[in-house]
Write an enzyme that holds these catalytic residues in place. Structure first.
Site, mmCIF file in Angstrom:
data_model
loop_
_atom_site.group_PDB
_atom_site.id
_atom_site.type_symbol
_atom_site.label_atom_id
_atom_site.label_comp_id
_atom_site.label_asym_id
_atom_site.label_seq_id
_atom_site.Cartn_x
_atom_site.Cartn_y
_atom_site.Cartn_z
ATOM 1 N N HIS A 121 0.856 -1.178 0.000
ATOM 2 C CA HIS A 121 0.000 0.000 0.000
ATOM 3 C C HIS A 121 0.896 1.234 0.000
ATOM 4 C CE1 HIS A 121 -3.601 2.262 0.303
ATOM 5 N NE2 HIS A 121 -3.272 2.822 1.457
ATOM 6 N N HIS A 140 -3.087 9.134 0.976
ATOM 7 C CA HIS A 140 -3.046 7.918 0.163
ATOM 8 C C HIS A 140 -4.393 7.680 -0.490
ATOM 9 C CE1 HIS A 140 -4.703 5.369 3.674
ATOM 10 N NE2 HIS A 140 -4.516 6.565 4.179
ATOM 11 N N CYS A 170 -3.332 2.710 -5.576
ATOM 12 C CA CYS A 170 -2.639 3.594 -4.642
ATOM 13 C C CYS A 170 -1.237 3.930 -5.115
ATOM 14 C CB CYS A 170 -2.602 2.977 -3.248
ATOM 15 S SG CYS A 170 -1.838 1.347 -3.197
#
Ligand SMILES: [Zn+2]
Length: 240
Positions: free
Chosen positions: A30, A42, A146
């Protein structure tokens, strides 16, 4: 440069850094932009709670430390979290920019570096905070990814197929804007990309690296938002 050499301590990261952590025992990573003050911006496609706050601008935070942790605009995938909530006890890594071709190819795993150079931290933070503030809705510009979001914040670069040709009417207006802009010389390669690679996300990392591809363009975050219909022109009449 091996798999774990991008790992860093919290004291080593600086505002504007692209950081990432591994989730589910290295199954996926991530990514986000560290903006300072223990906060990370994010992109997450989690929109479960949108109906619950139709008349509110923020979600209630479940963070034990920061009451504003988890802030996002309604129907936006861009969120600001504290570093603890971002990492979820995972290890902290810094995504490398401007690496050589040989270093890039030697990577055991993709999604850890790029040959593209990063812009100055001020520009990186501006892009991430702008998209946090104005919302980044459910469009396919970043493939709901992401890593793509963080790459864009760091470089301002988008590949033309990511702009979403043929995917939505709003996104197609970006192409119209580009045709009439000074980037017309990109169009020959764009036509090839549009006919061949739409929907084909999983190519080799090197061929897709934004530092290698020829079909990338620099898009100002304000232009991106306006062309996709996220904000009106009046709202963007400010200088930073
Ligand atoms: Zn938090």
């Amino acid at each position: 440069m091996g798999l774990l050499t991008n790992r860093v301590e919290r004291s080593q990261i600086k505002p504007g850094d692209h950081i990432y952590t591994y989730r589910a025992i290295f199954a996926y990573s991530h990514h986000g932009i560290f903006v300072g003050g223990c906060k990370v911006v994010h992109f997450t496609p989690d929109r479960r709670n949108d109906e619950e706050f139709s008349n509110q601008s923020i979600l209630l935070s479940s963070c034990p430390t920061f009451p504003d942790c988890g802030f996002k605009q309604r129907k936006s995938g861009v969120k600001i979290s504290c570093l603890d909530c971002f990492l979820k006890n995972g290890s902290l890594h810094v995504f490398k920019y401007g690496v050589s071709n040989s270093v890039f190819i030697a990577q055991v795993r993709g999604g850890t570096c790029t040959t593209a150079p990063s812009d100055a931290p001020r520009s990186v933070i501006h892009r991430s905070m702008y998209l946090l503030q104005n919302g980044y809705r459910n469009y396919d510009v970043f493939s709901n990814n992401c890593e793509d979001f963080a790459l864009y914040c760091k470089t301002g670069l988008l590949t033309l197929d990511r702009i979403g040709v043929g995917k939505s009417g709003q996104a197609s207006s970006v192409v119209g804007a580009l045709v009439s802009s000074p980037v017309q010389f990109f169009m020959p390669s764009f036509i090839g990309v549009a006919t061949v690679t739409i929907g084909m996300y999983c190519m080799s990392r090197y061929a897709n690296d934004i530092g290698v591809r020829s079909d990338v363009i620099k898009v100002a975050v304000e232009d991106l938002a306006v062309n996709l219909g996220w904000v009106s022109h009046e709202e963007t009449n400010f200088s930073i």
